[in-house]
Design a protein around this motif. Sequence first.
Motif, short mmCIF file in Angstrom:
data_model
loop_
_atom_site.label_atom_id
_atom_site.label_comp_id
_atom_site.label_asym_id
_atom_site.label_seq_id
_atom_site.Cartn_x
_atom_site.Cartn_y
_atom_site.Cartn_z
N PHE A 149 26.94 25.73 1.11
CA PHE A 149 28.35 25.94 0.77
C PHE A 149 29.21 25.69 2.00
O PHE A 149 28.67 25.50 3.11
N LYS A 150 30.51 25.69 1.85
CA LYS A 150 31.38 25.46 3.00
C LYS A 150 31.15 26.54 4.05
O LYS A 150 31.24 27.73 3.77
N GLY A 151 30.83 26.09 5.27
CA GLY A 151 30.55 27.01 6.36
C GLY A 151 29.08 27.35 6.50
O GLY A 151 28.69 28.00 7.48
N CYS A 152 28.26 26.91 5.56
CA CYS A 152 26.82 27.17 5.63
C CYS A 152 26.21 26.46 6.84
O CYS A 152 26.47 25.28 7.07
N VAL A 153 25.39 27.19 7.60
CA VAL A 153 24.70 26.62 8.76
C VAL A 153 23.22 26.49 8.41
O VAL A 153 22.55 27.48 8.10
N SER A 154 22.73 25.27 8.46
CA SER A 154 21.33 25.03 8.12
C SER A 154 20.68 24.18 9.21
O SER A 154 21.36 23.50 9.98
N VAL A 155 19.35 24.23 9.26
CA VAL A 155 18.60 23.43 10.21
C VAL A 155 17.48 22.72 9.43
O VAL A 155 16.87 23.29 8.53
N MET A 156 17.24 21.47 9.77
CA MET A 156 16.21 20.71 9.07
C MET A 156 14.82 21.13 9.53
O MET A 156 14.60 21.35 10.73
N ASN A 157 13.92 21.26 8.58
CA ASN A 157 12.53 21.55 8.92
C ASN A 157 11.74 20.25 8.96
O ASN A 157 12.20 19.20 8.50
N GLY A 158 10.56 20.31 9.55
CA GLY A 158 9.70 19.14 9.60
C GLY A 158 10.16 18.05 10.55
O GLY A 158 9.72 16.90 10.44
N ARG A 159 11.03 18.40 11.50
CA ARG A 159 11.52 17.42 12.49
C ARG A 159 10.91 17.81 13.84
O ARG A 159 11.38 18.73 14.51
N SER A 160 9.88 17.12 14.27
CA SER A 160 9.06 17.58 15.41
C SER A 160 9.74 17.45 16.77
O SER A 160 9.45 18.22 17.68
N ASP A 161 10.64 16.50 16.92
CA ASP A 161 11.16 16.23 18.26
C ASP A 161 12.68 16.37 18.38
O ASP A 161 13.27 15.99 19.39
N VAL A 162 13.32 16.91 17.36
CA VAL A 162 14.77 17.08 17.41
C VAL A 162 15.17 18.31 16.61
O VAL A 162 14.60 18.58 15.56
N VAL A 163 16.12 19.07 17.15
CA VAL A 163 16.72 20.17 16.41
C VAL A 163 17.99 19.61 15.78
O VAL A 163 18.91 19.20 16.48
N GLU A 164 17.99 19.56 14.44
CA GLU A 164 19.09 18.91 13.72
C GLU A 164 19.78 19.96 12.84
O GLU A 164 19.23 20.41 11.84
N VAL A 165 20.99 20.33 13.25
CA VAL A 165 21.75 21.36 12.55
C VAL A 165 22.80 20.69 11.67
O VAL A 165 23.49 19.76 12.10
N TRP A 166 22.91 21.18 10.45
CA TRP A 166 23.93 20.67 9.52
C TRP A 166 24.83 21.83 9.11
O TRP A 166 24.37 22.82 8.57
N ILE A 167 26.12 21.67 9.41
CA ILE A 167 27.12 22.66 9.02
C ILE A 167 27.94 22.05 7.89
O ILE A 167 28.66 21.06 8.10
N PHE A 168 27.82 22.62 6.72
CA PHE A 168 28.40 21.99 5.53
C PHE A 168 29.89 22.32 5.35
O PHE A 168 30.33 23.43 5.67
N LYS A 169 30.62 21.33 4.86
CA LYS A 169 32.06 21.48 4.59
C LYS A 169 32.35 21.52 3.10
O LYS A 169 33.48 21.77 2.69
N LYS A 170 31.32 21.27 2.27
CA LYS A 170 31.47 21.30 0.82
C LYS A 170 30.21 21.93 0.22
O LYS A 170 29.16 21.98 0.86
N ASP A 171 30.34 22.41 -1.00
CA ASP A 171 29.21 23.00 -1.70
C ASP A 171 28.24 21.92 -2.18
O ASP A 171 28.67 20.91 -2.76
N VAL A 172 26.94 22.13 -1.93
CA VAL A 172 25.90 21.21 -2.41
C VAL A 172 24.69 22.04 -2.84
O VAL A 172 24.53 23.21 -2.47
#
Length: 342
Positions: A282-305
């Motif tokens: 949702f808007k403002g949700c902070v998530s991090v991708m799993n299964g990414r061995s060599d990078v920390v990839e954070v996604w901060i959402f601006k819309k509901d999905v």
Amino acid sequence: MRKVGILSQAWRRDKINELKEVAEKAGKIGYKEIWSGINANYIEGIKEISSIAMKYDMYFFVDINPDILKSFNASPSDLRIFKELNVGGLRADYGFSEDELIKMANNDLGLKIDLNASIFPVDRLDHLIKQVKDIENLKASHDFYPIKYTALSLESTISKSKEFKSRGIEVAAFVPTPRGEGRTTTETIRGKPPGKGASILFNTNYIDRIILGDPFPTDEELIEVYEAKDKTKLHVIVYPGITDEEKKIFSTFNDVRVKEYALALNILKENKITKRNIVRRFKGCVSVMNGRSDVVEVWIFKKDVEADDRFNVIGEVDPEDMDMLDYIGERISVQLIPKYME
């Protein structure tokens, strides 16, 4: 290079000690500019502030108009008094013709001339630049507007600043403290914490210099604005159950990408994050991708999905910082700071 400065009022005999104290604090922190109004009847105040500016290698520039020049027995072709007072630059507020601005910019004293970015007719900017011997003698700084609802829009601040920035001229804008109506260039940031206001303006990529627009900021506000030149801070309310691996997101990200649905923040770092808390975003949700061995990839959402098993939801942006999602752009450094739920 981004720089921060403070507003001073060297004409205020009754407040000179407080003004000197703030200038000293700012210089020690690393501020690089002091802007000030001046009065020919109080030369000592100018000397007091300019001496602090020299001590910390700060660009000290003062506000002038034709009446102020006259009060100092100066003219566009004779600015020696300001050099004698150890002033580094003159901000041409209003009332000068184009020829007078050119004369001032072509001074042989090493004085910089700050054009008024809020009102200078940009259709005449190229003509003026052609007449100036060295464009390095030119800077630009916006007005500040102390009365509520009278300041520029953010869009207008950007469009006016872009004209100067695109020609290699550094642009300054004022941010207010939240007390009172505040001295601000842009109405959008009036009432906001000054560090946040500075971040919003720096994030446009058209403002190079921020002047903290109230003469008596707190120590915390001085530090907030100074830190804003290097990074935008986002506080994240952390959900229970976060793992040590997921806590790696609390870092400073220099690789920030703006997507339609989210902000993507990336940092090269070992990542052993496994699937957990796969829920809708949702808007403002902070998530991090799993299964990414060599990078920390954070996604901060601006819309509901909908939920996606590639994204662990670990928290949400603090409501007080939610508005910043609209102002973070490409090439902006972002620091994520945790706020743990009690």
